[in-house]
Design a protein around this motif. Structure first.
Motif, PDB file in Angstrom:
ATOM      1  N   GLU B 780       0.816  -1.211   0.000  1.00  0.00           N
ATOM      2  CA  GLU B 780       0.000   0.000   0.000  1.00  0.00           C
ATOM      3  C   GLU B 780       0.855   1.268   0.000  1.00  0.00           C
ATOM      4  OE1 GLU B 780      -2.742   0.385   3.257  1.00  0.00           O
ATOM      5  OE2 GLU B 780      -4.193  -0.869   2.186  1.00  0.00           O
ATOM      6  N   LYS B 781       1.955   1.212   0.779  1.00  0.00           N
ATOM      7  CA  LYS B 781       2.800   2.403   0.890  1.00  0.00           C
ATOM      8  C   LYS B 781       3.596   2.645  -0.385  1.00  0.00           C
ATOM      9  CE  LYS B 781       3.967   1.622   5.529  1.00  0.00           C
ATOM     10  NZ  LYS B 781       5.087   1.316   6.391  1.00  0.00           N
ATOM     11  N   ALA B 782       3.879   1.590  -1.126  1.00  0.00           N
ATOM     12  CA  ALA B 782       4.671   1.707  -2.359  1.00  0.00           C
ATOM     13  C   ALA B 782       4.028   0.831  -3.426  1.00  0.00           C
ATOM     14  CB  ALA B 782       6.108   1.283  -2.098  1.00  0.00           C
ATOM     15  N   PRO B 783       2.933   1.297  -4.011  1.00  0.00           N
ATOM     16  CA  PRO B 783       2.162   0.432  -4.912  1.00  0.00           C
ATOM     17  C   PRO B 783       2.940  -0.002  -6.154  1.00  0.00           C
ATOM     18  CG  PRO B 783       1.052   2.562  -4.560  1.00  0.00           C
ATOM     19  CD  PRO B 783       2.347   2.628  -3.842  1.00  0.00           C
ATOM     20  N   LEU B 784       3.942   0.781  -6.574  1.00  0.00           N
ATOM     21  CA  LEU B 784       4.734   0.392  -7.742  1.00  0.00           C
ATOM     22  C   LEU B 784       6.146  -0.019  -7.343  1.00  0.00           C
ATOM     23  CD1 LEU B 784       3.597   3.027 -10.395  1.00  0.00           C
ATOM     24  CD2 LEU B 784       2.772   0.694 -10.040  1.00  0.00           C
ATOM     25  N   GLY B 785       6.309  -0.375  -6.075  1.00  0.00           N
ATOM     26  CA  GLY B 785       7.596  -0.880  -5.632  1.00  0.00           C
ATOM     27  C   GLY B 785       8.536   0.216  -5.167  1.00  0.00           C
ATOM     28  N   THR B 786       9.771  -0.206  -4.788  1.00  0.00           N
ATOM     29  CA  THR B 786      10.701   0.665  -4.079  1.00  0.00           C
ATOM     30  C   THR B 786      12.092   0.564  -4.683  1.00  0.00           C
ATOM     31  OG1 THR B 786       9.426   0.074  -2.106  1.00  0.00           O
ATOM     32  CG2 THR B 786      11.503   1.242  -1.750  1.00  0.00           C
ATOM     33  N   PRO B 787      12.461   1.490  -5.589  1.00  0.00           N
ATOM     34  CA  PRO B 787      13.811   1.408  -6.175  1.00  0.00           C
ATOM     35  C   PRO B 787      14.917   1.641  -5.146  1.00  0.00           C
ATOM     36  CG  PRO B 787      12.384   2.773  -7.554  1.00  0.00           C
ATOM     37  CD  PRO B 787      11.632   2.505  -6.276  1.00  0.00           C
ATOM     38  N   VAL B 788      14.754   2.640  -4.283  1.00  0.00           N
ATOM     39  CA  VAL B 788      15.783   2.928  -3.291  1.00  0.00           C
ATOM     40  C   VAL B 788      15.170   2.758  -1.908  1.00  0.00           C
ATOM     41  CG1 VAL B 788      17.343   4.678  -2.340  1.00  0.00           C
ATOM     42  CG2 VAL B 788      16.963   4.547  -4.814  1.00  0.00           C
ATOM     43  N   MET B 789      15.864   2.006  -1.042  1.00  0.00           N
ATOM     44  CA  MET B 789      15.304   1.758   0.295  1.00  0.00           C
ATOM     45  C   MET B 789      15.868   2.734   1.331  1.00  0.00           C
ATOM     46  SD  MET B 789      14.885  -2.304   0.640  1.00  0.00           S
ATOM     47  CE  MET B 789      13.655  -2.114   1.912  1.00  0.00           C
ATOM     48  N   HIS B 790      15.234   2.773   2.469  1.00  0.00           N
ATOM     49  CA  HIS B 790      15.659   3.580   3.617  1.00  0.00           C
ATOM     50  C   HIS B 790      15.725   5.077   3.266  1.00  0.00           C
ATOM     51  CE1 HIS B 790      16.790  -0.413   4.940  1.00  0.00           C
ATOM     52  NE2 HIS B 790      17.723  -0.479   4.035  1.00  0.00           N
ATOM     53  N   VAL B 791      14.794   5.578   2.439  1.00  0.00           N
ATOM     54  CA  VAL B 791      14.859   6.966   1.977  1.00  0.00           C
ATOM     55  C   VAL B 791      14.586   7.937   3.129  1.00  0.00           C
ATOM     56  CG1 VAL B 791      13.793   8.678   0.475  1.00  0.00           C
ATOM     57  CG2 VAL B 791      14.345   6.418  -0.417  1.00  0.00           C
ATOM     58  N   ASP B 792      13.509   7.698   3.858  1.00  0.00           N
ATOM     59  CA  ASP B 792      13.182   8.643   4.936  1.00  0.00           C
ATOM     60  C   ASP B 792      13.556   8.111   6.315  1.00  0.00           C
ATOM     61  OD1 ASP B 792      12.072  10.506   3.159  1.00  0.00           O
ATOM     62  OD2 ASP B 792      10.281   9.251   3.007  1.00  0.00           O
ATOM     63  N   GLY B 793      14.019   6.914   6.374  1.00  0.00           N
ATOM     64  CA  GLY B 793      14.351   6.323   7.668  1.00  0.00           C
ATOM     65  C   GLY B 793      14.637   4.857   7.424  1.00  0.00           C
ATOM     66  N   PHE B 794      15.400   4.244   8.310  1.00  0.00           N
ATOM     67  CA  PHE B 794      15.725   2.835   8.129  1.00  0.00           C
ATOM     68  C   PHE B 794      14.512   1.967   8.440  1.00  0.00           C
ATOM     69  CE2 PHE B 794      19.951   4.630   8.499  1.00  0.00           C
ATOM     70  CZ  PHE B 794      20.615   3.953   7.486  1.00  0.00           C
ATOM     71  N   VAL B 795      14.487   0.821   7.798  1.00  0.00           N
ATOM     72  CA  VAL B 795      13.371  -0.100   8.028  1.00  0.00           C
ATOM     73  C   VAL B 795      13.273  -0.440   9.520  1.00  0.00           C
ATOM     74  CG1 VAL B 795      12.585  -2.459   7.594  1.00  0.00           C
ATOM     75  CG2 VAL B 795      13.368  -1.033   5.685  1.00  0.00           C
TER      76      VAL B 795
END
Lengths: 91, 958
Positions: B780-795
């Motif tokens: 839901e948060k990334a409906p088309l997936g996530t090219p770069v991770m940890h953008v706004d904060g670490f998992v």
């Protein structure tokens, strides 16, 4: 190798692995060391390995580092071995 | 479906933001500034004739066929090299242009015969099509010019050059060449090898490989970029010449390495004619390597086993049986073993070669069907430390970037990875970025190709002794802290500040300084300091690493040390930076994601978590065991202890690929029912009681996940040769064991994965069809997936620094074993070689060789090509020496692609402290001259030969 030798070799390997884990956590701050070793073993060691581990500990913990020995009381006891269906039938 | 080639826009897309509107043949079109008129025309639906232009390459402007007229400008500029301008009015079809184009084409054909055999796929080249497009009807100059022309009447022209058939996969026919230099530019710009050149001038111009070598003996790496680029039949796939041009195409994903290239499988009838990299592939953007492009012949190799087989003892010959009989046999044996030895006496191994859906089913079979968690995967022996290390520091077990990120990287650290051999398509993109000016630090015992090759030179090569990665990485951290090069704002905002301070204090300890570790690593401190400064201050810094990091007794520690460096310098959470594990197998990321490890369910959730177990218990209708299961090496240990007796191995050859072959063999020999599910009778099958024939990636639907977390579609191109795709086989086995599985298509398996795994919640085949591919997390948060991770904060919330104390491996050199052996791969072969050894790729690498420094070789009286005995504490093997300075004195190196070599007879059973990933990269050895194969090799070969007998069949000659 006979079966007993295989088991002994397996146990030597466990001692080595436990000490390796302790060696990593030994560089952590004091309060994290024991907990780190115990958690790692709880998370990744299957019951058979933990069973052998406690056999080693109860036999005096030969070869185990002091940190591993200290962590032992925080390591989960494996569930008792399940009765073998075949053995149950034989009785 | 007709063959629709990928559209060629003629020149690369412009990345400019500013938009420009112009008119082409009366059609208005808006394109980014900097776009060529040729590309703008294509966008408007106007194809301008061209020969030397293709959108994989920069515009060149040599063929003079793409000329256009522009209102208000004089002359006829080339549309490929002329950028668009606002309000421009372009005409591409006028009488004058037609006349010029016909004139140019007529000159071309006077010197270059069109097509060389209508029946064999020609008359279909771009050149032939252009001749028709421009309306060429005559050749007033005749065909008897002395240059380039093969007369075709048996006589030879004075300048005729014979076809070069040396490459097993394509032919170079100089007489067909128009010297447009597309191949030369493809070799430079796309592949980055610079093997091709135009030699001579004017009419004497010829394309040549190397110094006028044959293609095979030149520097050519057979990636196929030139063949794709060639607009004539001068460079043509041999399969096309044999079978004719393909008629239809299916887009799928390569089954070799973790780059995950998209390919168009081009077919004629039900036969594959060729595989061509797809420009739409988001991992490869139209490029390929010799394995994916050409080495698919194993899919129809005669060695493939197409019938299930059973035998009572591993010394018996195999007996072919029906599928039903095989399933009944396995189900009966597995149940008997559990009855006799306990529920946990059996297990399964999932394959990083198979699809996510297949992997998911194998772990489901183990957890639901076997009632235990004894499932593991080959990631155990490669990237399990990546999972552990990145989960601990960042909170998720995967690389942080997409491959495109490299285009914005300013400084690369490549440690323990040899991408030009193991991840060649991504290596080409790295090289391209390096030629654009990015800086490079290579940390590797060997002088790999990236250290110095055509137009590439590392700023720093730190040739450390095998086994000292952690010391080196911690020393880099020492310099960053000591010189105040860390990114305090980033650390305060994004990371656990206390943990950073603790780490900073740790790395600042005197024993972690570059000067102090130089004794262990063998690398001068000044080099380390320079490299640390460059990484910390050179702009976007990205770390790429491979198995040279993970396959050590401190593999997990090294991964955490890498994560520490990225966090300390703020190189996380944006394009161009990050921590990038280069995954080995096509689906090793996916097999880990799918819950293949014995301690975790899909999505890396620990088995002890009752909430997670509850999700699966509800869907699968059984109670799940809360205890972690056995890892591969634990299974083998338990087998020799007589408590583990049955194993289902899908698509992995543990006997060849796992360390300490003697121990693996002893473990397998102690089992009572080993089921091997594979394409070939691999080495593990020598110890198997049941063989289930597998299906290739061309024979099934599904998905693979590559090193950048990209979920790519795998599409069935041909029917499974043995009758079932691998997911169907596992399902039938589950049914034979009494479980009511009713999947009719892999999309339903993906739906189950999505429904139960939060990071995959948004994934469906519909989405993948629509988007081509997506990178997880996809929800839901990334409906088309996530090219770069940890953008706004670490998992995991705040990034966590971890102390990484260097602990020397217990595998030490000494008087008896004075050299350090490290292992790796080569471009043309793939891992255990089960596939590539069954293709013509063997012409590049027919055997494993031992690389040894001239100094060490001379001391031992070893000459290049001599047989040598390679002995460690674990065992010995023989192979031939390759004397080279690529390895430092004291270090020897070999590949493990050939079973005859059995390099893993030599490797020890030391392993990573956290994950038991074997220490393949460090073995103390001695090398001595030898007469030939060792006794073990001969015994092994005899045993292997005997165990491959099939009743009623003549023994196949290898």
């Amino acid at each position: 190798m006979s079966h007993d030798e295989d088991v002994a070799a397996g146990k030597r390997k466990l001692v080595y692995m436990a000490n390796q884990i302790a060696r990593f956590f030994a560089s952590m701050p004091r309060e994290e060391q024991v907990e780190g070793v115990a958690r790692h073993i709880n998370d990744f060691w299957e019951p058979r390995m933990r069973r052998h581990f406690f056999e080693i500990v109860e036999a005096g913990g030969e070869g185990l580092s002091p940190l591993v020995m200290e962590a032992a009381s925080h390591i989960r006891r494996p569930p008792p071995p399940e009765p073998l269906p075949a053995a149950a039938q034989a009785q | 479906m007709a063959l629709v080639p990928d559209l060629d826009y003629g020149t690369p897309a412009s990345q400019a933001g500013e938009q420009v509107t112009l008119t082409v043949d009366g059609r208005a079109v808006t394109v980014p500034a900097g776009t060529s008129i040729m590309r703008a025309g294509m966008e408007a639906g106007v194809e301008i004739p061209k020969l030397c232009a293709t959108d994989m390459l920069d515009a060149f402007g040599s063929c003079r066929v793409c000329l256009v007229e522009i209102e208000g400008r004089a002359g006829t500029p080339a549309s490929c090299t002329t950028p668009v301008a606002a309000g421009m009015v372009v005409h591409t079809k006028t009488e004058r242009l037609d006349r010029i184009r016909r004139g140019v084409m007529e000159l071309y054909v006077s010197d270059h015969p069109s097509g060389w055999d209508e029946q064999r796929g020609t008359g279909a080249s771009e050149f032939d099509r252009m001749a028709r497009t421009v309306g060429l009807t005559q050749n007033r100059y005749g065909t008897d010019g002395r240059n380039h022309v093969a007369p075709g009447d048996g006589s030879l022209n004075i300048d005729y050059i014979a076809r070069d058939e040396s490459n097993p996969y394509f032919t170079y026919d100089p007489s067909q060449c128009i010297v447009c230099s597309r191949c030369v530019r493809a070799c430079e710009e796309v592949q980055g090898t610079f093997a091709l050149t135009v030699e001579g001038r004017g009419f004497d111009s010829r394309i040549a490989a190397g110094m006028s070598d044959s293609f095979l003996y030149s520097e050519c790496v057979s990636c196929g970029a030139c063949v794709q680029a060639c607009p004539t039949d001068a460079l043509r796939e041999k399969t096309v010449l044999e079978k004719g041009m393909p008629e239809r195409a299916v887009v799928t994903t390569c089954g070799y390495c973790g780059v995950g290239c998209s390919f168009r499988v081009e077919m004629k009838g039900d036969e594959v004619v060729r595989m061509v990299p797809s420009k739409d592939g988001k991992a490869n953007h139209g490029h390929s390597c010799v394995k994916g492009r050409f080495a698919w012949g194993y899919t129809t190799h005669k060695d493939r086993i197409l019938n299930p087989m059973v035998r009572d003892r591993i010394t018996d010959p195999w007996r072919e049986v029906s599928w039903d009989e095989a399933f009944a046999h396995i189900a009966g044996e597995f149940r008997r073993i559990q009855h006799q030895y306990g529920r946990s006496a059996i297990g399964g191994i999932t394959s990083s070669r198979c699809t996510n859906e297949e992997t998911y089913l194998v772990q489901k079979l183990v957890r639901q069907g076997f009632g235990n968690n004894n499932v593991d995967t080959c990631a155990r022996v490669c990237h399990s430390p990546t999972g552990y290390g990145l989960k601990t520091t960042f909170g998720t077990s995967a690389g942080t970037q997409d491959f495109d990120s490299v285009e914005q990287t300013d400084v690369m650290i490549v440690i323990g990875a040899n991408p030009t051999d193991a991840h060649p398509v991504f290596a080409s993109r790295m090289k391209k970025r390096l030629r654009e000016g990015a800086r490079l630090i290579v940390i590797d015992p060997r002088r790999t190709e990236l250290v110095r090759s055509a137009h590439i030179a590392a700023d720093y090569h730190l040739p450390l002794r095998p086994g000292t990665n952690v010391a080196m990485l911690t020393a880099l951290g020492h310099v960053i802290v000591e010189e105040g090069l860390y990114d305090e704002a980033f650390i305060r905002e994004r990371c656990d500040w206390d943990a950073f301070q603790d780490w900073a204090e740790f790395v600042m300890q005197p024993e972690n300084s570059p000067e102090a570790v130089a004794g262990a690593t063998g690398v001068p401190a000044e080099l380390v300091r320079g490299a640390a400064r460059l990484y910390a201050t050179g702009g976007n810094g990205a770390i790429y690493y491979g198995l040279g990091v993970t396959e050590h007794s401190q593999g997990s520690t090294a991964v955490m040390a890498i994560a520490n460096l990225a966090m300390a310098t703020g190189n996380i959470g944006k394009p161009g930076v990050g921590v990038n594990p280069l995954r080995g197998q096509n689906n090793v990321q996916g097999s880990c994601d799918m819950g293949s490890f014995p301690h975790e369910l899909p999505g890396y959730r620990h088995i002890s978590d009752p909430g997670v177990r509850g999700i699966y218990e509800k869907v699968w209708g059984v109670r799940l065991d809360e205890e972690p299961g056995l890892r591969i090496n634990n299974m083998l240990d338990a087998a020799v202890e007589d408590t583990f007796k049955g194993l289902y191995v899908q698509g992995e050859d543990i006997l060849q690929s796992d360390p300490d072959t003697h121990h693996v063999a002893a473990g397998l020999a102690a089992m009572e029912c080993v089921v091997v599910h594979d394409l070939f009778l691999n080495e593990t099958a020598n110890y198997a009681h049941v063989f289930l024939p597998g299906s290739t990636f061309l024979e099934k639907d599904g998905t693979f996940i590559n090193a950048e977390r990209r979920i790519n579609m795998v599409r069935k191109v041909v029917e499974p040769k043995a009758g079932y795709a691998d997911w169907e086989t596992t399902q039938l086995l589950a049914r034979a064991m009494g479980f009511d599985w009713t999947y009719t298509h892999p999309s339903q398996i993906m739906d189950e994965i999505a429904a139960t795994t939060p990071t995959f919640a948004g994934v469906s085949y519909d989405l993948l069809e629509r988007e081509g591919s997506v990178q997880w997390p996809c929800n839901e948060k990334a409906p088309l997936g996530t090219p770069v991770m940890h953008v706004d904060g670490f998992v995991r919330g705040k990034g966590r620094f971890i102390r990484t104390e260097y602990v020397a491996t217990d595998e030490r050199t000494g008087p008896r074993f004075p050299l350090l052996l490290t292992t790796g791969r080569i471009l043309s072969q793939y891992n255990v070689g089960a596939q590539t050894r069954r293709t013509d790729n063997v012409v590049w690498h027919g055997e494993d060789r031992l690389e040894i420094h001239p100094h060490d070789a001379e001391q031992r009286g070893v000459r290049d090509g001599d047989w040598v005995r390679l002995q460690s504490r674990a065992g010995a093997t023989t192979l031939r020496a390759l004397v080279t300075e690529r390895v430092a004195p004291g270090v020897v190196y070999t590949t493990f692609h050939h079973p005859d070599t059995q390099a893993n007879v030599v490797t020890t059973d030391f392993s990573d402290w956290a994950t038991n990933c074997p220490e393949y990269k460090v073995t103390a050895v001695q090398v001595s001259p030898s007469n030939g194969p060792s006794d073990w090799q001969e015994e092994y070969n005899e045993q292997a030969r005997a165990s491959r007998r099939i009743a009623g069949r003549l023994e196949a000659a290898e």
